[in-house]
Enzyme design. Structure first.
Site, PDB file in Angstrom:
ATOM      1  N   GLY A  45      18.352 -11.050  63.315  1.00  0.00           N
ATOM      2  CA  GLY A  45      17.803 -12.388  63.134  1.00  0.00           C
ATOM      3  C   GLY A  45      18.230 -13.315  64.256  1.00  0.00           C
ATOM      4  O   GLY A  45      17.447 -14.164  64.725  1.00  0.00           O
ATOM      5  N   ILE A  84      22.550   3.117  66.680  1.00  0.00           N
ATOM      6  CA  ILE A  84      23.486   4.199  66.997  1.00  0.00           C
ATOM      7  C   ILE A  84      24.122   4.752  65.719  1.00  0.00           C
ATOM      8  O   ILE A  84      24.273   5.958  65.564  1.00  0.00           O
ATOM      9  CB  ILE A  84      24.609   3.670  67.938  1.00  0.00           C
ATOM     10  CG1 ILE A  84      24.006   2.977  69.182  1.00  0.00           C
ATOM     11  CG2 ILE A  84      25.580   4.784  68.316  1.00  0.00           C
ATOM     12  CD1 ILE A  84      23.215   3.868  70.083  1.00  0.00           C
ATOM     13  N   ASP A  88      25.601  -1.422  59.331  1.00  0.00           N
ATOM     14  CA  ASP A  88      25.007  -2.571  58.647  1.00  0.00           C
ATOM     15  C   ASP A  88      23.531  -2.772  58.991  1.00  0.00           C
ATOM     16  O   ASP A  88      22.720  -3.078  58.123  1.00  0.00           O
ATOM     17  CB  ASP A  88      25.753  -3.861  59.034  1.00  0.00           C
ATOM     18  CG  ASP A  88      27.145  -3.904  58.438  1.00  0.00           C
ATOM     19  OD1 ASP A  88      27.275  -3.603  57.230  1.00  0.00           O
ATOM     20  OD2 ASP A  88      28.096  -4.233  59.159  1.00  0.00           O
ATOM     21  N   GLU A  89      23.206  -2.642  60.287  1.00  0.00           N
ATOM     22  CA  GLU A  89      21.820  -2.901  60.696  1.00  0.00           C
ATOM     23  C   GLU A  89      20.880  -1.860  60.104  1.00  0.00           C
ATOM     24  O   GLU A  89      19.745  -2.165  59.742  1.00  0.00           O
ATOM     25  CB  GLU A  89      21.713  -2.919  62.219  1.00  0.00           C
ATOM     26  CG  GLU A  89      22.447  -4.072  62.881  1.00  0.00           C
ATOM     27  CD  GLU A  89      21.890  -5.444  62.490  1.00  0.00           C
ATOM     28  OE1 GLU A  89      20.654  -5.606  62.470  1.00  0.00           O
ATOM     29  OE2 GLU A  89      22.692  -6.336  62.201  1.00  0.00           O
ATOM     30  N   LYS A  92      20.460  -2.546  56.406  1.00  0.00           N
ATOM     31  CA  LYS A  92      19.525  -3.669  56.246  1.00  0.00           C
ATOM     32  C   LYS A  92      18.081  -3.182  56.420  1.00  0.00           C
ATOM     33  O   LYS A  92      17.194  -3.528  55.631  1.00  0.00           O
ATOM     34  CB  LYS A  92      19.863  -4.758  57.281  1.00  0.00           C
ATOM     35  CG  LYS A  92      18.984  -5.995  57.203  1.00  0.00           C
ATOM     36  CD  LYS A  92      19.541  -7.144  58.045  1.00  0.00           C
ATOM     37  CE  LYS A  92      19.118  -7.028  59.487  1.00  0.00           C
ATOM     38  NZ  LYS A  92      19.739  -8.065  60.351  1.00  0.00           N
ATOM     39  N   HIS A 145      29.812  -0.637  70.092  1.00  0.00           N
ATOM     40  CA  HIS A 145      29.826  -1.958  69.474  1.00  0.00           C
ATOM     41  C   HIS A 145      30.954  -2.069  68.470  1.00  0.00           C
ATOM     42  O   HIS A 145      31.763  -2.989  68.521  1.00  0.00           O
ATOM     43  CB  HIS A 145      28.493  -2.271  68.797  1.00  0.00           C
ATOM     44  CG  HIS A 145      28.366  -3.709  68.447  1.00  0.00           C
ATOM     45  ND1 HIS A 145      28.923  -4.235  67.304  1.00  0.00           N
ATOM     46  CD2 HIS A 145      27.810  -4.736  69.111  1.00  0.00           C
ATOM     47  CE1 HIS A 145      28.693  -5.541  67.284  1.00  0.00           C
ATOM     48  NE2 HIS A 145      28.012  -5.867  68.377  1.00  0.00           N
ATOM     49  N   VAL A 205      21.130  -0.638  74.655  1.00  0.00           N
ATOM     50  CA  VAL A 205      20.793  -1.483  75.801  1.00  0.00           C
ATOM     51  C   VAL A 205      22.073  -1.930  76.503  1.00  0.00           C
ATOM     52  O   VAL A 205      23.148  -1.926  75.907  1.00  0.00           O
ATOM     53  CB  VAL A 205      20.010  -2.748  75.361  1.00  0.00           C
ATOM     54  CG1 VAL A 205      18.699  -2.361  74.694  1.00  0.00           C
ATOM     55  CG2 VAL A 205      20.834  -3.621  74.439  1.00  0.00           C
ATOM     56  N   HIS A 209      26.844  -7.655  75.583  1.00  0.00           N
ATOM     57  CA  HIS A 209      28.173  -7.040  75.502  1.00  0.00           C
ATOM     58  C   HIS A 209      28.513  -6.301  76.805  1.00  0.00           C
ATOM     59  O   HIS A 209      29.637  -6.390  77.296  1.00  0.00           O
ATOM     60  CB  HIS A 209      28.255  -6.069  74.322  1.00  0.00           C
ATOM     61  CG  HIS A 209      28.311  -6.758  72.992  1.00  0.00           C
ATOM     62  ND1 HIS A 209      29.279  -7.682  72.671  1.00  0.00           N
ATOM     63  CD2 HIS A 209      27.522  -6.656  71.895  1.00  0.00           C
ATOM     64  CE1 HIS A 209      29.080  -8.110  71.426  1.00  0.00           C
ATOM     65  NE2 HIS A 209      28.012  -7.506  70.944  1.00  0.00           N
TER      66      HIS A 209
HETATM   67 CO    CO Z   1      27.495  -7.759  68.988  1.00  0.00          CO
END
Ligand code: CO
Length: 264
Positions: A45, A84, A88-89, A92, A145, A205, A209
């Site tokens: 989001g 990866i 959580d993503e 979701k 991440h 990508v 980060h």
């Molecule tokens: Co991040």
């Protein structure tokens, strides 16, 4: 039957890395699966709001993309994440996609990169085929991440596997999980005499980060901290989506999802 493959990414606001990674993967999917319309959605989001503000337009989120496909009369829909971890993503994404299943005759959601043990082996093989092996005195440090989700140990499992396969100079750290750069710095001291470190993002990508936390000039970037610890550091600003061998794993997962839709 109208068929669509929805490729779902976290998203990025960096146009160049979007093109080289996310768009490259989508283009390859379109070529690999003739007869399937390939669409894009982002799960972040924060990224979607940023793009809408900056560009006046943004990709769909998952519910919007699936609503559009249902309204256009698509009957078979495969959803393939470019995430990866099963984190959580991805949770979701699954939660957002589930209510749409009854709107399509056939519907399946594919797996993230690191799911089964075969995925870890395939990912390790792909990294070893895509990158030069760590030389004497060199370490490859991958920036993942990281997450507070139970999926976080994926990084440790992949490092362990790479060591078993002979890449003892490969180490994983994370921005937001475990291990952190502190553990990586300690391992570099403990495990072998290392003088040079090559930093790679372990993310789809090379965006914010990779550019800032990994390769930035600020004193707390990984590059600066490793240099401060006496290593000579080089940074490879390429996302995993820039390596054909890694893209092939995501496409294999998409193919597996499509196959589950047509085996009943
Ligand atoms: Co991040």
């Amino acid at each position: 039957m109208k068929q669509a493959l929805l490729m779902v990414s976290f998203g990025t606001s960096y146009p160049e890395t979007l093109e080289k990674n996310i768009a490259a993967l989508e283009r390859e999917a379109a070529a690999a699966f003739p007869g399937w319309t390939v669409r894009r959605a982002f799960t972040s989001g924060m990224i979607l709001r940023k793009l809408a503000r900056r560009d006046g337009t943004a990709p769909d989120d998952v519910p919007a993309a699936l609503t559009r496909l249902a309204e256009e009369g698509y009957e078979a829909v495969a959803v393939q994440p470019t995430h990866i971890l099963n984190g959580d993503e991805y949770d979701k994404l699954c939660a957002q996609a589930a209510p749409f299943a009854p709107r399509f005759a056939r519907f399946a959601v594919g797996a993230p990169l690191l799911t089964t043990l075969e995925d870890y082996r395939a990912t390790a093989d792909a990294l070893m085929a895509s990158l030069p092996a760590p030389a004497e005195g060199e370490a490859l440090v991958f920036m993942g991440h990281g997450t507070g989700h139970a999926a976080n140990p994926a990084y440790c499992q992949l490092e362990y596997l790479l060591h078993d396969l002979g890449w003892k100079g490969a180490f994983f750290g994370t921005v937001e999980g475990y291990p952190t750069l502190d553990e990586v710095l300690r391992r570099l001291q403990e495990r072998r005499p290392v003088e040079r470190v090559t930093l790679h993002p372990f993310m789809l990508v090379a965006g914010d980060h990779a550019s800032n936390d990994m390769a930035g000039e600020e004193p707390d970037s990984w590059k600066s901290r490793l240099e401060g610890a006496g290593y000579s550091v080089s940074c490879v600003l390429k996302g995993l989506g820039e390596y054909p061998a890694l893209r092939a794993i995501f496409l294999a997962h998409a193919r597996a999802a499509m196959e589950t839709m047509f085996t009943d």
